[in-house]
Design an enzyme around this catalytic site. Sequence first.
Site, mmCIF file in Angstrom:
data_model
loop_
_atom_site.group_PDB
_atom_site.id
_atom_site.type_symbol
_atom_site.label_atom_id
_atom_site.label_comp_id
_atom_site.label_asym_id
_atom_site.label_seq_id
_atom_site.Cartn_x
_atom_site.Cartn_y
_atom_site.Cartn_z
ATOM 1 N N ASN A 161 0.812 -1.221 0.000
ATOM 2 C CA ASN A 161 0.000 0.000 0.000
ATOM 3 C C ASN A 161 0.847 1.273 0.000
ATOM 4 O OD1 ASN A 161 -2.156 -1.691 0.083
ATOM 5 N ND2 ASN A 161 -2.934 -1.033 2.066
ATOM 6 N N VAL A 162 0.281 2.329 -0.540
ATOM 7 C CA VAL A 162 0.984 3.611 -0.616
ATOM 8 C C VAL A 162 1.454 4.078 0.760
ATOM 9 C CG1 VAL A 162 0.741 6.058 -1.159
ATOM 10 C CG2 VAL A 162 -0.189 4.353 -2.712
ATOM 11 N N LYS A 163 0.627 3.868 1.786
ATOM 12 C CA LYS A 163 0.986 4.351 3.128
ATOM 13 C C LYS A 163 2.276 3.722 3.638
ATOM 14 C CE LYS A 163 -1.962 0.918 5.394
ATOM 15 N NZ LYS A 163 -3.138 0.704 6.259
ATOM 16 N N GLY A 164 2.576 2.479 3.203
ATOM 17 C CA GLY A 164 3.861 1.870 3.498
ATOM 18 C C GLY A 164 4.082 1.529 4.959
ATOM 19 N N PHE A 165 5.361 1.615 5.378
ATOM 20 C CA PHE A 165 5.764 1.167 6.711
ATOM 21 C C PHE A 165 7.094 1.809 7.077
ATOM 22 C CE2 PHE A 165 8.469 -2.027 8.954
ATOM 23 C CZ PHE A 165 7.809 -2.011 10.180
#
Length: 276
Positions: free
Chosen positions: A142-146
């Site tokens: 996902n774009v939000k990532g980590f």
Amino acid sequence: MRPQDSATTDRTAPQDLPSIIRPYGDTTGDAMVQLSFSLPVPAGKRAELAALQLAGKMGLEPASVVHSKAMGPNFTFFIVYGKVNHLIDYAGIEVPEGREYPLLSGKEIDLAIRTVLSRRMVVVGACIGTDAHTVGIDAILNVKGFAGEKGLEYHREIQVINMGAQVTVEELVERAKAENADAVLVSQVVTQKNAHIHNTKQMAAAFHAAYPTAVGPGMGRPLLIAGGPRFDTVTEQELGVDRIFGKGTTPREVASYLVHALLPSWTPENPAEGER
């Protein structure tokens, strides 16, 4: 999980390393350890004696039960504290080398794909079997990532198909074929009865059967990547996958590996190599 870059303490000169070490409990070198386990017996004195017998067979001598609690009518949870007789040759431990590929920037990742593939790289991800924990696969895709890094969806040159949770192996293979996937990412968090190992082996076997043996863009089966917090007891060869990523893995590490494995002709120092 693959080893991260060595921590500062791992780079201590060999002559400065302690040779033999013992566990630390109350004082340095007292060899005291604490462990927890459950036994399928009702709580009570007999259960505690059984726990102490188990501790003794495990090499804890002397040992004491510092906590016990009933878990329903026929199970008891224990915490045992005791002394071990084992020594560790700390200086003799061989530390695995760090990642064997460079950690690329977002611009370098997109440049490599655009230069060598001349199209978007296709990545299909899923949680397979009965595993419904999508936190790991979402953190990578996902774009939000980590950990402050954007997921693979953020890259213009990567097309991401996130199939979500509880995807069957058959569905995953079919979708990978339909999308002409370059890589397949499978996340496994549930580990009861080694479900993560069984599911991943089943997935790998299905892809090996459905595709030619060659790996690479337009050459055969997709790159197979498994991720999860409990794959440290097995190797890629045992699972039948190309790469295992464990806890703490970031999207940038995965994207850099995709470039390393699928576009070996490209390097940050010579980005145009793939055009020759």
